[in-house]
Design a protein around this motif. Structure first.
Motif, PDB file in Angstrom:
ATOM      1  N   UNK A  95     -44.188 -39.460  46.280  1.00  0.00           N
ATOM      2  CA  UNK A  95     -43.733 -38.312  45.507  1.00  0.00           C
ATOM      3  C   UNK A  95     -42.888 -37.394  46.394  1.00  0.00           C
ATOM      4  N   UNK A  96     -42.395 -36.336  45.790  1.00  0.00           N
ATOM      5  CA  UNK A  96     -41.472 -35.428  46.474  1.00  0.00           C
ATOM      6  C   UNK A  96     -42.069 -34.899  47.780  1.00  0.00           C
ATOM      7  N   UNK A  97     -41.210 -34.726  48.766  1.00  0.00           N
ATOM      8  CA  UNK A  97     -41.641 -34.080  50.003  1.00  0.00           C
ATOM      9  C   UNK A  97     -41.922 -32.606  49.731  1.00  0.00           C
ATOM     10  N   UNK A  98     -42.687 -31.996  50.578  1.00  0.00           N
ATOM     11  CA  UNK A  98     -43.068 -30.596  50.384  1.00  0.00           C
ATOM     12  C   UNK A  98     -41.823 -29.706  50.390  1.00  0.00           C
ATOM     13  N   UNK A  99     -41.893 -28.549  49.734  1.00  0.00           N
ATOM     14  CA  UNK A  99     -40.773 -27.607  49.789  1.00  0.00           C
ATOM     15  C   UNK A  99     -40.461 -27.218  51.231  1.00  0.00           C
ATOM     16  N   UNK A 100     -39.193 -27.215  51.576  1.00  0.00           N
ATOM     17  CA  UNK A 100     -38.773 -26.851  52.919  1.00  0.00           C
ATOM     18  C   UNK A 100     -38.910 -27.953  53.948  1.00  0.00           C
ATOM     19  N   UNK A 101     -39.220 -29.164  53.500  1.00  0.00           N
ATOM     20  CA  UNK A 101     -39.431 -30.266  54.438  1.00  0.00           C
ATOM     21  C   UNK A 101     -38.167 -30.541  55.254  1.00  0.00           C
ATOM     22  N   UNK A 102     -38.359 -30.766  56.532  1.00  0.00           N
ATOM     23  CA  UNK A 102     -37.253 -31.111  57.434  1.00  0.00           C
ATOM     24  C   UNK A 102     -37.767 -32.138  58.426  1.00  0.00           C
ATOM     25  N   UNK A 103     -37.272 -33.358  58.319  1.00  0.00           N
ATOM     26  CA  UNK A 103     -37.754 -34.434  59.190  1.00  0.00           C
ATOM     27  C   UNK A 103     -37.527 -34.110  60.665  1.00  0.00           C
TER      28      UNK A 103
END
Length: 374
Positions: free
Chosen positions: A20-28
């Motif tokens: 499912x969608x990555x968390x809000x603000x996610x930055x690898x």
């Protein structure tokens, strides 16, 4: 009459139910990748694994004595490991109302070939009669039917004085729904679901009663090495302290840690559950105002707040066109119903999905319906 497309699109059109969608603000680029290239058996590797295990237990507020372990092959691997290791000591009640639960039933009867099995089943959109669960039997069930959008309302149907064990597939429920841990002896999930983690790993949560079963019961069939949770009649404690079976992806572990840190930041599991329930409310309001779309779950109390399954007043060809229109316009990706489920939509509403994105999606649903039903 023309049917102009909406002007505003979801900022994140990823509504898949797994991953499912990555968390809000996610930055690898912000992941802690200090363990990459290190052995998972090194002190650094074990520390990273132990931290996600201990943070999981702390965030979920597990009772004293419950153990958390990371295992291979996602939730499927976790469930197979448990069924092969623990079933056969008692008769089994298996409750299923969608494809994954039906798969566990098939494994129990066709692969393990257990004889004393009592299936309690229901069609998509419904729950079986859970009052028929026998507390003397082991119980296998899914908390949330990911492919049907039907969840159990609570654990009230599970007896406090049960003699059998409860084995719960909770892969799309943990971190999004209230889990009565005292009622659950074995719980499995994968972090790719509610928390948007990367795939390939499963999580097993064991109660003391489950550990007792593992240490007192030896199944009659051979167990592959990858399924073994005991050695010499004792639980392999290392699995629950960071010495995982098989080689884990330390990048996936770092990604999971990032998701756990986010849950802490927003206020813990209660905040995560609240976000998911608010997301469901967005779709509930929309469905109540549009007669051409309905929940697959017939009882509102059993509506999933993660894998929301919807039926449409369209034929199968039109539904495919509907889904393609939304994807082609970058308004919603991966929202088709599961291949074995009735035709329709499955829109993920877990906590990593932003309420604003769901709100932006609604006019696109209306637009797509008008386009394909002309």
């Amino acid at each position: 009459m023309s049917n102009p497309a909406p002007l505003i699109k979801p900022a994140n059109p990823n509504f898949s139910s797994g991953p499912c969608a990555k968390r809000p603000g996610y930055d690898v680029n912000k992941l802690d990748i200090s363990t990459l290239g290190r052995s998972h058996r090194s002190a650094a590797g074990k520390d990273a694994l132990h931290k996600v295990i201990s943070d999981t237990a702390e965030l979920l507020q597990l009772p004293e004595g419950y153990r958390v372990g990371i295992v291979p092959a996602s939730d499927t691997g976790a469930m197979e490991m448990i069924m092969w290791s623990m079933l056969g000591a008692r008769p089994v009640d298996i409750c299923y109302w969608e494809s994954f639960g039906q798969g566990w039933f098939a494994d129990i009867t066709k692969q393990l070939k257990l004889q004393n099995v009592n299936p309690l089943s229901a069609d998509y959109g419904l729950l079986p009669d859970l009052s028929r669960v026998n507390p003397d039997n082991d119980l296998v069930f899914t908390w949330n039917g990911t492919t049907s959008g039907v969840k159990v309302e609570s654990g009230d149907f599970i007896a406090d004085n049960r003699r059998g064990l409860t084995i719960c597939d909770a892969t799309s429920a943990v971190f999004a729904m209230q889990m009565p841990w005292e009622k659950l002896d074995v719980t499995t999930f994968s972090w790719q679901k509610v928390l948007g983690g990367e795939g390939g790993h499963g999580v097993i949560i064991l109660s003391p009663r489950a550990v007792e079963r593992l240490e007192s019961y030896t199944p009659s069939w051979p167990l592959p090495k990858i399924f073994r949770l005991t050695a010499g009649g004792k639980l392999i404690e290392g699995i629950f302290k960071g010495a995982t079976i098989n080689t884990p992806s330390m990048l996936c572990v770092a990604d999971y840690q990032d998701a756990l840190n986010w849950v802490k930041e927003i206020g813990g599991v209660q905040a995560s559950i609240h976000k998911s329930l608010n997301n469901l409310a967005v779709l509930e309001a929309y469905v109540s105002q549009n007669s051409w779309i309905n929940f697959l779950a017939e009882n509102p109390a059993n509506r999933s707040n993660t894998s929301v399954c919807l039926s449409l007043d369209l034929d199968d060809t039109q539904i495919k066109q509907f889904i393609k229109l939304l994807a082609d316009n970058q308004a919603a990706y991966d929202i088709g119903a599961y291949k074995d489920a009735p035709s329709g939509l499955r829109i993920w509403c877990g906590s990593t999905v932003q309420e604003s994105d769901l709100t932006a999606l609604l006019p696109w649903l209306t637009w797509a319906y008008r386009e394909v039903s002309k």
